[in-house]
Structures are given as C-alpha cells and as structure tokens.
Write a protein that holds these residues in place. Structure first.
Motif, PDB file in Angstrom:
ATOM      1  N   LYS A  72       0.554  -1.182   0.053  1.00 50.12           N
ATOM      2  CA  LYS A  72       0.016  -0.196  -0.129  1.00 50.12           C
ATOM      3  C   LYS A  72       0.863   1.275   0.022  1.00 50.12           C
ATOM      4  O   LYS A  72       0.429   2.142  -0.262  1.00 50.12           O
ATOM      5  N   ASN A  73       2.185   0.885   0.572  1.00 54.36           N
ATOM      6  CA  ASN A  73       3.099   2.350   0.652  1.00 54.36           C
ATOM      7  C   ASN A  73       3.734   2.688  -0.749  1.00 54.36           C
ATOM      8  O   ASN A  73       4.452   3.557  -0.892  1.00 54.36           O
ATOM      9  N   VAL A  74       3.771   1.667  -1.781  1.00 57.90           N
ATOM     10  CA  VAL A  74       4.443   1.523  -2.841  1.00 57.90           C
ATOM     11  C   VAL A  74       4.029   2.806  -3.837  1.00 57.90           C
ATOM     12  O   VAL A  74       2.788   2.854  -4.064  1.00 57.90           O
ATOM     13  N   VAL A  75       4.681   3.742  -4.185  1.00 59.65           N
ATOM     14  CA  VAL A  75       4.441   4.840  -5.191  1.00 59.65           C
ATOM     15  C   VAL A  75       4.913   4.629  -6.529  1.00 59.65           C
ATOM     16  O   VAL A  75       4.340   5.286  -7.511  1.00 59.65           O
ATOM     17  N   LYS A  76       5.848   3.799  -6.737  1.00 59.46           N
ATOM     18  CA  LYS A  76       6.587   3.258  -8.145  1.00 59.46           C
ATOM     19  C   LYS A  76       7.298   2.255  -8.340  1.00 59.46           C
ATOM     20  O   LYS A  76       7.747   1.881  -7.237  1.00 59.46           O
ATOM     21  N   ALA A  77       6.706   1.502  -9.163  1.00 60.83           N
ATOM     22  CA  ALA A  77       7.525   0.221  -9.592  1.00 60.83           C
ATOM     23  C   ALA A  77       8.086   0.089 -10.945  1.00 60.83           C
ATOM     24  O   ALA A  77       7.578   0.885 -11.872  1.00 60.83           O
ATOM     25  N   SER A  78       9.365  -0.408 -11.077  1.00 59.74           N
ATOM     26  CA  SER A  78       9.870  -0.427 -12.279  1.00 59.74           C
ATOM     27  C   SER A  78      10.002  -2.002 -12.663  1.00 59.74           C
ATOM     28  O   SER A  78      10.635  -2.737 -11.972  1.00 59.74           O
ATOM     29  N   ILE A  79       9.417  -2.506 -13.689  1.00 67.08           N
ATOM     30  CA  ILE A  79       9.381  -3.858 -14.142  1.00 67.08           C
ATOM     31  C   ILE A  79      10.246  -4.221 -15.597  1.00 67.08           C
ATOM     32  O   ILE A  79      10.090  -3.302 -16.315  1.00 67.08           O
ATOM     33  N   PHE A  80      11.083  -5.097 -15.403  1.00 67.08           N
ATOM     34  CA  PHE A  80      11.929  -5.471 -16.615  1.00 67.08           C
ATOM     35  C   PHE A  80      11.572  -6.894 -16.783  1.00 67.08           C
ATOM     36  O   PHE A  80      11.549  -7.776 -16.067  1.00 67.08           O
ATOM     37  N   LEU A  81      11.335  -6.991 -18.056  1.00 70.81           N
ATOM     38  CA  LEU A  81      10.889  -8.346 -18.710  1.00 70.81           C
ATOM     39  C   LEU A  81      12.023  -8.705 -19.808  1.00 70.81           C
ATOM     40  O   LEU A  81      12.173  -7.832 -20.598  1.00 70.81           O
ATOM     41  N   LYS A  82      12.406 -10.212 -19.723  1.00 74.18           N
ATOM     42  CA  LYS A  82      12.946 -10.582 -20.906  1.00 74.18           C
ATOM     43  C   LYS A  82      12.235 -10.663 -22.174  1.00 74.18           C
ATOM     44  O   LYS A  82      12.853 -10.350 -22.875  1.00 74.18           O
TER      45      LYS A  82
END
Length: 126
Positions: free
Chosen positions: A69-79
C-alpha cells in the motif's frame, strides 16, 4: 539520514548494493529477481518467478515497516513482453485496487542470472 534495510527473508545482495535504503521517509528497493531466500536457488517459469519476486519485495517492505500500500513507483523489467499478461495478473494480485503505484514495464535483452523478470520499487511512509 540514510538507513540500510536488510532482511534474511529476501535474497542477499550479490554485489555492491543494499536490498533497500530508507531516506527521508522514502524506501528505495533494489531490483529483486526470483531467488528463493531459503534455498538461494532461482525459481523457474514466469508465474513462479513473478510470485517469488513479489514475495521478496514484500519481505523488504515488511522489514521497513511498510506494505505494498506504501509503494508509489514500480519498475518492471521483462526478458520478453510475451510474458507481460501473466506477470501483470500476478503483480496485480499483490496490490490493492485503487492504490496501484505508478509504473513502467520494459523489455530488456538480458537480466541477472538470465531470469525472466526483475522488479524494483519505491515506497513512502505515511
């Protein structure tokens, strides 16, 4: 002041970095890959990998006294973007609708240990 956050419930750093740093109420979590911290081994398959990455992120958040709930930003890296739908469904299952963080998802040519997914996050104390 910066505080290093570390837990044995997530994989230990394998290089010159910390699992996470807290600075001025903001938690910066290093990219997590699908290593099972109990065994030190990689899990395989995009479904299992995504679940493990999210479990690792959750462990770091909990160590800092936070949650998804505290997460404001995510960065996702996919192959491979072919894995996007599967990863996205699993990722969403860990989050509460209405409090989704900002995010980008990018395809990259290679990730550490040749995994299929890596996710980093930024969270904020309320």
């Amino acid at each position: 002041m910066k505080k290093i956050i570390s837990t044995t419930n997530a994989p230990a750093a394998i290089g010159p970095y910390s699992q996470a740093n807290m600075a001025n109420g903001v938690l910066y979590i290093s990219g997590q890959i699908p290593v099972d911290p109990a065994t030190g081994k990689l899990v395989e398959g995009i479904k299992n990998e995504t679940h493990q990455v999210m479990k690792n992120l959750d462990a770091v958040l909990k160590e800092a006294g936070l949650s998804f709930k505290n997460v404001v930003k995510a960065s996702i890296f996919l192959k491979s973007m072919d894995d996007f739908a599967v990863m996205n469904d699993i990722y969403a299952s860990y989050l509460e609708e209405g409090s989704y963080p900002a995010r980008e998802t990018v395809q990259v040519s290679c990730l550490p240990k040749n995994v299929n997914v890596e996710i980093s996050m930024i969270a904020h104390q309320d």
